[in-house]
Design an enzyme around this catalytic site. Structure first.
Site, PDB file in Angstrom:
ATOM      1  N   ASP A 348      50.158  50.060  89.179  1.00 49.12           N
ATOM      2  CA  ASP A 348      49.930  49.276  90.440  1.00 49.12           C
ATOM      3  C   ASP A 348      51.225  48.574  91.151  1.00 49.12           C
ATOM      4  O   ASP A 348      51.814  47.993  90.173  1.00 49.12           O
ATOM      5  CB  ASP A 348      48.869  48.191  90.184  1.00 49.12           C
ATOM      6  CG  ASP A 348      48.441  47.476  91.463  1.00 49.12           C
ATOM      7  OD1 ASP A 348      47.950  47.896  92.584  1.00 49.12           O
ATOM      8  OD2 ASP A 348      48.513  46.152  91.428  1.00 49.12           O
ATOM      9  N   GLU A 384      52.531  53.696  92.018  1.00 48.17           N
ATOM     10  CA  GLU A 384      52.147  53.356  93.449  1.00 48.17           C
ATOM     11  C   GLU A 384      53.493  52.606  93.959  1.00 48.17           C
ATOM     12  O   GLU A 384      53.875  51.559  93.500  1.00 48.17           O
ATOM     13  CB  GLU A 384      51.059  52.065  93.443  1.00 48.17           C
ATOM     14  CG  GLU A 384      50.563  51.937  94.971  1.00 48.17           C
ATOM     15  CD  GLU A 384      49.643  50.704  95.010  1.00 48.17           C
ATOM     16  OE1 GLU A 384      49.037  50.665  95.767  1.00 48.17           O
ATOM     17  OE2 GLU A 384      49.644  49.795  94.004  1.00 48.17           O
TER      18      GLU A 384
END
Length: 715
Positions: A348, A384
């Site tokens: 993330d 990401e």
């Protein structure tokens, strides 16, 4: 209680079969107490002074301790927020290396190291004990019978990812025992496995399963941190997803789930949140890292270390410049691979991990360490590739070994099917693996993780149904959630009836899914999109742990049809190597042949010319994929040969007659394989078409043809 000096490694609480070694890093602490909790509801706390310190690690060994023991720490040192120091021994803290957490946080003011409401805010010091309201760490016995568990190690070019939520996937499943629903064990059940296998995916990507907390402001509004992007421990499986109990049973339950997935040939990828923790900004609670060594674990503002550097929008960022923080993350990653047998990670806001000073450094220490690690470098690594800081959007800039969530793919495909102008050129790049982003750095088409939707944003059904977000249930007057990527509706031109709109929206879902599965790169499907799940227009359901986000299993006929359509296009992708190449297209003639691996076709059946790509109004494109021009060997070195396929896409709001092109050096006819104008993708008894004949493309429609070569009898 017997107390021995113990060892500084490994960090955390380690059961060796005779006793437990406790080791905690703190660079700036002056004293550390190990707190042992025993008894029933009213736990009795025993504090043990850890007198041994080696290389900034405090350690002690308890020969009488056993698995299941509850513990925590109290760490002494200066409380000087202006200097970045926030020690407060009145606060019980979680071990960053704990392998399991028992209980949940009961929110009250004692969790904050300062007096809430004090005029000096966090410069004050609170002396209330928070232990009665804190979860506790658990000593875990790691023994587990893995048997002959073998990682599937599915090659990237054959991978199909399915992003799912542990709880939401089974919470409403009628064939899963009600007591099990929402747990790791439920995911390991035959009902779930049968569904995933019938769908055809090869890997599940689980939303965060590291132990996380529910923000106080959400709990006070009757909401929760449903997605789980609020980590408080990087080693413990989230106890809220366990059925068998949280005194270490969650570890074995998670392992059983992974073992079951592997037995069926499905990989397990974890969405991990190493960029920040759930402790928030300088006014957040003191639950673990902040009280153990604030200056070591967090990025502090250089000019005023009272405050945090925040690249994540959550209030803090982990300090990747500190070797012990890097060690924490690497130890966590290695633990989940070696002990928990997971197959990969999706990082993330990965750009945050690459920031050494302020700029994102793609050759940063974090990447160097991972590339050199013999364990972590061998699993699937997905970034990401953005964060909220300046220069944080780094799609295409991560190094070899990494794949990326391709935000450019998502945006381009959405724009194309919405009917925006000037999208043919960008679309061609996205359909062919985004060579403009990845080829120059030596990566392959599978560096691109292609997706249309994910947990964050609209579902696929909502994407084609709503022009505005509807986040009222989040309690922020619809102000939360991104305003980007809105207005992706199917764009019905002129007045029309409701039935036509419904049919068009259903077709757009089929268009998006077929584009995704027929693109080079690795497709990722968001769980529920394959059967029309709706969140009623809420594009930010991070706090909605209810039927808005839980998947329904009582499907309407149209939802069942979409599910069967999705299974079919996944099967087509798996059967045809032309859709999953390991190398980028060359687009030129093969040796001793006039065949080309890819040819771009206009609606008149002719090859696209340079000026055609700049046609403002062009929305129809053909992609001719030559099956015997793949020019790639398989795992055994044999050449890969496939059929020649023709993919037609029409994003225009009017029908389009498409002339089917000839195939060089081939004689034969075109056979229709799929057309998204129908719910199944099939058109019964559709005749074979000769090259040069026209095929009527419906408005906003996808069609796939296979070339059937003529067979001549030898005289």
């Amino acid at each position: 209680m017997k107390i021995w000096p113990g060892q500084p490694y490994p960090l955390g609480a380690t059961w060796d079969g005779s006793g437990v070694n406790f080791a905690l890093f703190s660079e700036n602490a002056t004293k550390v107490e190990l707190c042992i909790f025993e008894g029933g509801q009213g736990l009795t706390e025993t504090r043990i002074l850890m007198t041994e310190q080696t290389d900034q690690v405090w350690h002690v060994y308890l020969p009488e301790a056993r698995p299941g023991l509850l513990y925590g720490y109290r760490v002494h040192g200066p409380y000087v927020p202006e200097q970045g120091q926030r020690f407060n021994p009145f606060k019980l803290l979680l071990d960053p290396y704990a392998k399991a957490i028992s209980g949940i946080i009961e929110w009250n003011d004692s969790h904050f190291s300062y007096e809430i409401g004090h005029p000096d805010e966090d410069l004050s010091m609170d002396q209330r004990d928070n232990a009665p309201y804190m979860p506790k760490c658990v000593v875990v016995d790691q023994a587990f019978s893995w048997g002959n568990d073998v990682p599937p190690r599915t090659p990237w070019d054959r991978t199909i990812i399915y992003e799912m939520h542990v709880k939401g996937f089974t919470r409403l499943h009628p064939k899963v025992d009600e007591a099990l629903r929402g747990s790791y064990e439920a995911l390991a059940g035959a009902e779930v496995m049968d569904y995933l296998l019938s769908l055809g995916i090869t890997a599940v990507e689980l939303l965060p399963v590291h132990q996380f907390i529910h923000d106080r402001h959400l709990v006070e509004r009757g909401l929760t941190n449903y997605w789980g992007y609020n980590t408080i421990n990087f080693f413990s499986p989230h106890a809220g997803y366990t059925f068998h109990g949280d005194r270490g049973q969650q570890v074995a339950e998670f392992k059983t789930m992974v073992k079951t997935f592997h037995r069926e040939g499905i990989e397990v990828i974890l969405d991990v949140v190493y960029n920040h923790t759930g402790e928030g900004n300088h006014l957040g609670p003191s639950l673990s890292f902040r009280g153990i060594d604030n200056a070591a674990y967090y990025r502090l503002a250089q000019d005023n270390p009272r405050y945090y550097v925040d690249y994540t929008g959550t209030g803090n960022s982990l300090n990747m410049r500190h070797p012990r923080t890097l060690q924490l993350i690497m130890d966590s990653l290695r633990y989940w691979v070696t002990e928990m047998h997971v197959d990969g990670f999706r990082f993330d806001l990965a750009s945050t991990l690459a920031r050494e000073l302020h700029a994102v450094d793609r050759l940063g220490a974090f990447f160097d360490i991972i590339h050199q690690d013999p364990v972590i470098s061998q699993v699937k690594l997905i970034a990401e590739p953005w964060d909220l800081g300046e220069g944080g959007y780094q799609v295409g800039n991560f190094p070899v070994l990494w794949t990326e969530w391709n935000g450019e793919y998502r945006d381009t495909v959405r724009r194309y099917w919405k009917g925006d102008e000037r999208q043919l050129g960008p679309l061609a790049y996205r359909l062919t693996g985004s060579s403009d982003l990845y080829e120059r750095t030596g990566r392959r088409p599978y560096a691109s993780i292609n997706f249309i939707t994910c947990h964050d944003g609209f579902t696929l059904r909502d994407l084609v149904s709503y022009n505005e977000k509807h986040n009222e249930a989040n309690g922020e007057e619809n102000r939360d959630g991104s305003d980007n990527n809105l207005s992706w509706n199917c764009g019905v031109e002129g007045p029309t009836d409701d039935l036509t709109i419904i049919k068009l929206r259903a077709r757009q879902q089929r268009n998006f899914l077929s584009t995704l599965l027929f693109s080079q790169g690795v497709p990722m499907i968001f769980a529920g999109d394959e059967r029309g799940h709706t969140k009623q227009g809420n594009n930010n359901t991070y706090c909605q742990d209810n039927e808005l986000t839980w998947l329904r299993w009582d499907l309407a006929p149209s939802e069942k049809a979409l599910l069967e359509f999705t299974k079919r296009i996944i099967r087509i992708r798996r059967e045809h190597p032309v859709f999953r190449r390991r190398n980028f297209f060359r687009g030129r003639a093969m040796v001793n042949s006039s065949l080309r691996d890819v040819t771009w076709i206009r609606p008149d059946g002719r090859e696209m010319k340079e000026q055609d790509w700049y046609n403002v109004y062009a929305r129809c494109l053909g992609v001719l994929l030559t099956g015997d021009a793949i020019d790639e060997p398989d795992e055994r070195g044999n050449p890969i040969v496939d059929e020649t396929l023709l993919l037609l896409l029409n994003a225009h709001y009017e029908p389009m007659a498409f002339v089917l092109p000839p195939v060089a050096e081939r004689t034969g006819q075109w056979e229709l394989v799929l057309d998204t104008r129908t719910t199944t993708g099939r058109r019964r008894r559709y005749p074979l078409l000769e090259p040069g004949e026209s095929y009527e493309m419906e408005s906003r429609c996808t069609a796939l043809f296979r070339f059937c070569e003529a067979v001549f009898d030898e005289e």
